[in-house]
Design an enzyme around this catalytic site. Sequence first.
Site, short mmCIF file in Angstrom:
data_model
loop_
_atom_site.label_atom_id
_atom_site.label_comp_id
_atom_site.label_asym_id
_atom_site.label_seq_id
_atom_site.Cartn_x
_atom_site.Cartn_y
_atom_site.Cartn_z
N LYS A 100 109.96 16.92 121.02
CA LYS A 100 109.13 15.87 121.60
C LYS A 100 107.75 16.37 122.00
O LYS A 100 106.79 15.62 121.94
CB LYS A 100 109.84 15.28 122.83
CG LYS A 100 110.96 14.36 122.46
CD LYS A 100 111.05 13.27 123.50
CE LYS A 100 112.28 12.41 123.30
NZ LYS A 100 112.55 11.61 124.51
N LYS B 266 118.14 3.34 112.22
CA LYS B 266 118.77 3.20 113.52
C LYS B 266 117.97 2.23 114.40
O LYS B 266 116.74 2.30 114.43
CB LYS B 266 118.82 4.59 114.16
CG LYS B 266 119.37 4.62 115.56
CD LYS B 266 119.30 6.03 116.14
CE LYS B 266 119.59 5.88 117.61
NZ LYS B 266 119.55 6.95 118.46
N LYS C 217 113.61 0.78 119.80
CA LYS C 217 112.41 0.07 120.22
C LYS C 217 111.16 0.68 119.56
O LYS C 217 110.24 -0.03 119.18
CB LYS C 217 112.30 0.15 121.74
CG LYS C 217 111.32 -0.83 122.31
CD LYS C 217 111.43 -0.88 123.82
CE LYS C 217 110.39 -1.84 124.35
NZ LYS C 217 110.51 -2.05 125.79
#
Length: 323
Positions: A114, A192, A195
């Site tokens: 990340k 998948k 959002k």
Amino acid sequence: MAQKIILSGMQPTGRLHLGNYEGALKNWVALQQDYEMFCCIVDWHALTADYDKTELMPDRIFQVAVDYLSAGLDPERCSIFVQSHIKEHAELHLLFSMIIPIPWLERVPSYKEKATELGLDSYGFLGYPLLQAADILIYRADFVPVGKDQLPHIELTREVARRFNSLYGKVFPEPQGKLTKFAAIPGTDGRKMSKSYNNHITMGESPEDTGAKIKKMFTDPQKLRRNDPGRPDICPVYALQKIYNADYEELYAPCTTGELGCVQCKSKLIESLNDKLAPVRARRAELEAHPDTVYDILHQGADTARKRAVKTMALVRQAMHLA
Ligand code: TRP
């Protein structure tokens, strides 16, 4: 024997979608029958990425709370609360930060991924899994229901508990991850549901918008015309039929022979999905119309959670000679 404790957490991302519902919430709703549950909306964790959008936080928290309740979490069985309402999490996180070597945090897989992907480089972001460990250990939880991606965080939590216990005496049990069996549910583009891919259907989506999204859904790319044979096993619409349509098996053969077209198949999905979600959506509308009820539940949840957190912190301070 005392009931075992479960702690679960979700970031306040705003309205939850069917992936959150099928993959996590339904499982939590089932677990509340047999465990004492604490369901935490982790707003401090959300700041690691969205520290520049804090004005969105109050509504995001409210929407997540509404979705928890409309999914069937029962405030009588499960304390639903906001992480930042329990300041003890921050104190425990700080104490942990003194005893945990930085490399333990740097080697957590989500950190490097990340950090590169989202360009996150704050001190708090490195500490993300340590704050999570504090969330879990402050309730001396036995189990944490999570997806596979979170297992490294649970493993770190266990290491933190062991290190604390070996330095100061046994205060913390080592919690275990409780994996959800559910496979990831596909979004409208076949990836998948997420959002961030904008391929999601929210729990509170109107029947009309649900219909519109499903009509645009990807199917088997080889089934271009109505009568082309299709492959249900790779079709995201069929994957959703399996979850929402009790008669999904009857659709298999006619799809493979080309007898059943995608338009017709989708309209069956739209009907059964809207049917299944109707009660959840009705509860959602009712709660949205009564925000005070929702805030009361969050405050009550925080009161119950705080009592337990305060007790743990007394043990921690005593063990560390800070009492
Ligand atoms: N890291 C979790 C996620 O992204 C959120 C989280 C924070 C959490 N604290 C937790 C999950 C404690 C379980 C228990 O999903």
